[in-house]
Design an enzyme around this catalytic site. Sequence first.
Site, PDB file in Angstrom:
ATOM      1  NE  ARG A   1      -3.133   3.152 -11.219  1.00 23.51           N
ATOM      2  CZ  ARG A   1      -3.070   4.340 -10.668  1.00 23.51           C
ATOM      3  NH1 ARG A   1      -2.576   5.355 -11.345  1.00 23.51           N
ATOM      4  NH2 ARG A   1      -3.490   4.537  -9.445  1.00 23.51           N
TER       5      ARG A   1
ATOM      6  N   GLY B   1       0.766  -1.248   0.000  1.00 19.82           N
ATOM      7  CA  GLY B   1       0.000   0.000   0.000  1.00 19.82           C
ATOM      8  C   GLY B   1       0.789   1.285   0.000  1.00 19.82           C
TER       9      GLY B   1
ATOM     10  CB  CYS C   1     -15.675   3.445 -29.789  1.00 23.15           C
ATOM     11  SG  CYS C   1     -14.803   3.248 -31.334  1.00 23.15           S
ATOM     12  CD  GLU C   2     -16.480   2.380 -23.817  1.00 24.93           C
ATOM     13  OE1 GLU C   2     -17.150   3.111 -23.057  1.00 24.93           O
ATOM     14  OE2 GLU C   2     -16.807   1.228 -24.122  1.00 24.93           O
TER      15      GLU C   2
ATOM     16  N   PRO D   1       4.579  -5.038  -0.587  1.00 23.32           N
ATOM     17  CG  PRO D   1       6.774  -4.229  -0.713  1.00 23.32           C
ATOM     18  CD  PRO D   1       5.922  -5.265  -0.011  1.00 23.32           C
TER      19      PRO D   1
ATOM     20  NE  ARG E   1      -0.148   2.436  -5.891  1.00 20.53           N
ATOM     21  CZ  ARG E   1      -1.287   2.412  -6.600  1.00 20.53           C
ATOM     22  NH1 ARG E   1      -1.346   2.983  -7.770  1.00 20.53           N
ATOM     23  NH2 ARG E   1      -2.363   1.836  -6.097  1.00 20.53           N
TER      24      ARG E   1
END
Length: 435
Positions: free
Chosen positions: A333, A257, A363-364, A295, A297
Amino acid sequence: MTAPGSNTSTAALATPAGSPFFSYRNGSLHAEGVSLSELGRALGTPLYVYSRAALAAAWASYQEAIGAHHVLVCYGMKANSNLAVLKEFARLGSGFDIVSGGELARVLAAGADPAKVVFSGVGKQAWEMRAALDAGVKCFNVESVPELKRLSQVASEMGKTASVSLRVNPDVDAQTHPYISTGLKENKFGIAIEEAPAAYQLAASLPGISVVGVDCHIGSQITEVAPYLDALDKLLKLIDQLTKLGITLKHLDLGGGLGIRYDDETPLAPKVLLDKVFAQLKARGYDGLELVLEPGRSLVGNAGVLLTTVQYLKHTEARNFAIVDAAMNDLMRPALYEAWHGVLPVEPRTNASTLYDVVGPVCESADWLARARQLALNEGDVLAIESAGAYGFVMAGSYNSRPRAAEVMVDGDKYYVVRQRETFADLIRGESFLP
Ligand code: LLP
């Protein structure tokens, strides 16, 4: 048409947010000693580029913080599970936090030591338990009583004993994005801390189960020490209670975290956290307990960028769009959490800059990578989306039948393709027509 945000000033040469391993040399962005424009030309874009030295430096920041303390770092491999990355951490002595049979297969393929693997996740299936028992993992982080019962049954049938930690939910607010906060009562994760003593007593009575630890993981991208210390305090009180019940533990797992710098955050350095954790363990008489950390990230996030090429500059009344060849399927993300990633031109221009939304071809409307960035751009320019080493490629998909990007690892002035770009043949592999 007047492009909103047009600016006659030149775009300031941005500096990479999070990593000294990505820097400008002679006006061109490099990963260590390798020019990113050269990489883009040689391998095409979108392209994930990782720095081996950045991985090693992030690992070293944990080792320096740990010193002589009894700590096992189990890399939270969901953040980036490329085999080359896993192998690198295995070489450095890391253990692994896995959450699926697939992640177990990767860890084994990387030649990692299963005795340093902890198995987390709320939905472990019997086949995954069997595979982990066969491999000989260090510990199952069990997240519910039904899971505990299933594990007992599976292990007993195999004539094995499963080492178990209960993942408790300490009900602390990690003060992070709600989608990546996991330690609150309303989350699906873990066993409520008030119910933990009874669950431990059950675990101690079940065949095929050996109780070895306690575990929590309160969330991700955490930049404050306080939530960790609150969680630790609650876990230590639980251990006190368990000791009175005659249940002794060998390890305490504080999860992962730790946050990184995407924009202007002050990341939580491992040393800042661990100094406080070790002090609290000592003060409470628990310095003999092994500490496990998971850990993800903070070991890989700022060790990677996503390279993408500007296809079109589209100026509308409301916005200027830089339409690039990477999209939400490559880096999810921003679409999923409205996450902020830095955008650096690989070869910055000195012409006038404009306020751009950097968007992909999918296409969004959610297909954006960055919004309202002051950039000086031409078609064909290559951009580096920063801090893409964690939860980047691993969350990629092939929506709109877009083959997944290639991944490359830079090492000094050399580079190695560690995952080939997917091909159209890969995309339709396994599909068939009706008879
Ligand atoms: N341990 C457990 C049990 C976890 O669930 C996680 C992450 C970790 C360790 C590693 O956490 P880290 O150190 O990376 O924060 N996709 C989201 C992040 C989801 C994190 C899920 N669990 C994002 O892109 O921000």
